[in-house]
Design a protein around this motif. Sequence first.
Motif, PDB file in Angstrom:
ATOM      1  N   ASN A 190     -51.019  37.789 -55.764  1.00 50.32           N
ATOM      2  CA  ASN A 190     -52.224  37.566 -54.966  1.00 50.32           C
ATOM      3  C   ASN A 190     -52.566  36.082 -55.002  1.00 50.32           C
ATOM      4  O   ASN A 190     -53.138  35.598 -55.973  1.00 50.32           O
ATOM      5  N   ILE A 191     -52.232  35.366 -53.957  1.00 45.02           N
ATOM      6  CA  ILE A 191     -52.449  33.920 -53.915  1.00 45.02           C
ATOM      7  C   ILE A 191     -53.926  33.578 -53.959  1.00 45.02           C
ATOM      8  O   ILE A 191     -54.298  32.498 -54.396  1.00 45.02           O
ATOM      9  N   GLN A 192     -54.798  34.489 -53.557  1.00 48.93           N
ATOM     10  CA  GLN A 192     -56.233  34.210 -53.588  1.00 48.93           C
ATOM     11  C   GLN A 192     -56.749  34.041 -55.009  1.00 48.93           C
ATOM     12  O   GLN A 192     -57.819  33.478 -55.207  1.00 48.93           O
ATOM     13  N   HIS A 193     -55.991  34.492 -55.995  1.00 44.98           N
ATOM     14  CA  HIS A 193     -56.365  34.234 -57.384  1.00 44.98           C
ATOM     15  C   HIS A 193     -55.996  32.814 -57.786  1.00 44.98           C
ATOM     16  O   HIS A 193     -56.413  32.339 -58.835  1.00 44.98           O
ATOM     17  N   LYS A 194     -55.195  32.143 -56.971  1.00 42.39           N
ATOM     18  CA  LYS A 194     -54.705  30.799 -57.276  1.00 42.39           C
ATOM     19  C   LYS A 194     -55.339  29.734 -56.391  1.00 42.39           C
ATOM     20  O   LYS A 194     -55.552  28.616 -56.818  1.00 42.39           O
ATOM     21  N   VAL A 195     -55.585  30.053 -55.118  1.00 38.42           N
ATOM     22  CA  VAL A 195     -56.127  29.108 -54.136  1.00 38.42           C
ATOM     23  C   VAL A 195     -57.325  29.761 -53.472  1.00 38.42           C
ATOM     24  O   VAL A 195     -57.232  30.889 -52.996  1.00 38.42           O
ATOM     25  N   ARG A 196     -58.430  29.050 -53.432  1.00 36.24           N
ATOM     26  CA  ARG A 196     -59.635  29.585 -52.797  1.00 36.24           C
ATOM     27  C   ARG A 196     -59.453  29.670 -51.284  1.00 36.24           C
ATOM     28  O   ARG A 196     -58.650  28.960 -50.693  1.00 36.24           O
ATOM     29  N   VAL A 197     -60.212  30.541 -50.665  1.00 33.47           N
ATOM     30  CA  VAL A 197     -60.113  30.761 -49.224  1.00 33.47           C
ATOM     31  C   VAL A 197     -60.762  29.606 -48.469  1.00 33.47           C
ATOM     32  O   VAL A 197     -61.901  29.229 -48.744  1.00 33.47           O
ATOM     33  N   LEU A 198     -60.024  29.047 -47.531  1.00 30.94           N
ATOM     34  CA  LEU A 198     -60.532  27.987 -46.673  1.00 30.94           C
ATOM     35  C   LEU A 198     -61.491  28.607 -45.670  1.00 30.94           C
ATOM     36  O   LEU A 198     -61.108  29.452 -44.868  1.00 30.94           O
ATOM     37  N   ASP A 199     -62.751  28.174 -45.753  1.00 32.63           N
ATOM     38  CA  ASP A 199     -63.747  28.682 -44.808  1.00 32.63           C
ATOM     39  C   ASP A 199     -64.466  27.563 -44.061  1.00 32.63           C
ATOM     40  O   ASP A 199     -65.208  27.817 -43.131  1.00 32.63           O
ATOM     41  N   GLY A 200     -64.233  26.330 -44.463  1.00 32.31           N
ATOM     42  CA  GLY A 200     -64.867  25.197 -43.799  1.00 32.31           C
ATOM     43  C   GLY A 200     -66.283  24.936 -44.261  1.00 32.31           C
ATOM     44  O   GLY A 200     -66.875  23.925 -43.892  1.00 32.31           O
ATOM     45  N   SER A 256     -60.062  19.918 -49.701  1.00 34.46           N
ATOM     46  CA  SER A 256     -59.965  20.594 -51.006  1.00 34.46           C
ATOM     47  C   SER A 256     -58.889  21.677 -50.979  1.00 34.46           C
ATOM     48  O   SER A 256     -58.095  21.811 -51.912  1.00 34.46           O
ATOM     49  N   TRP A 257     -58.875  22.444 -49.903  1.00 33.32           N
ATOM     50  CA  TRP A 257     -57.895  23.524 -49.770  1.00 33.32           C
ATOM     51  C   TRP A 257     -56.478  22.957 -49.780  1.00 33.32           C
ATOM     52  O   TRP A 257     -55.596  23.483 -50.461  1.00 33.32           O
ATOM     53  N   VAL A 258     -56.252  21.873 -49.018  1.00 34.35           N
ATOM     54  CA  VAL A 258     -54.923  21.257 -48.969  1.00 34.35           C
ATOM     55  C   VAL A 258     -54.503  20.801 -50.362  1.00 34.35           C
ATOM     56  O   VAL A 258     -53.367  21.040 -50.779  1.00 34.35           O
ATOM     57  N   TRP A 276     -49.039  33.179 -47.816  1.00 32.67           N
ATOM     58  CA  TRP A 276     -50.030  32.512 -48.670  1.00 32.67           C
ATOM     59  C   TRP A 276     -51.037  31.751 -47.813  1.00 32.67           C
ATOM     60  O   TRP A 276     -52.230  31.802 -48.060  1.00 32.67           O
ATOM     61  N   ILE A 277     -50.527  31.019 -46.826  1.00 29.85           N
ATOM     62  CA  ILE A 277     -51.414  30.242 -45.949  1.00 29.85           C
ATOM     63  C   ILE A 277     -52.369  31.182 -45.233  1.00 29.85           C
ATOM     64  O   ILE A 277     -53.590  30.990 -45.244  1.00 29.85           O
TER      65      ILE A 277
END
Length: 106
Positions: free
Chosen positions: A22-32, A39-41, A83-84
Amino acid sequence: MVDGENSTQSKPTLHPVYTVTNIQHKVRVLDGAKVSYASWVNLFTLRARGYKVLNHIDDTPAPPKTDPQHDSWCEIDAHVLKWIYGTMSDELLPRVLEPESTAQEA
């Protein structure tokens, strides 16, 4: 002693991309809003480097279809693309969701 009895056989190793469930445990969701694109990049790039898939999002070209590694590269690229997509808000996802896209293109 039988020939090769003590020789070490190299076993295929599992690429690190396959260890992420689950990549969301590693990278937060880009919401703008809460998470900016910059930050997401940065977070995504750190994970890509750590999981040895940075070449799927930088300027490294895909191997040609005649290369024996092409199929494996495409499979790993599909994981990175997931993941993206999995780390983008529902509002932003349609902007990058394209059929036959690569992770680099997304």
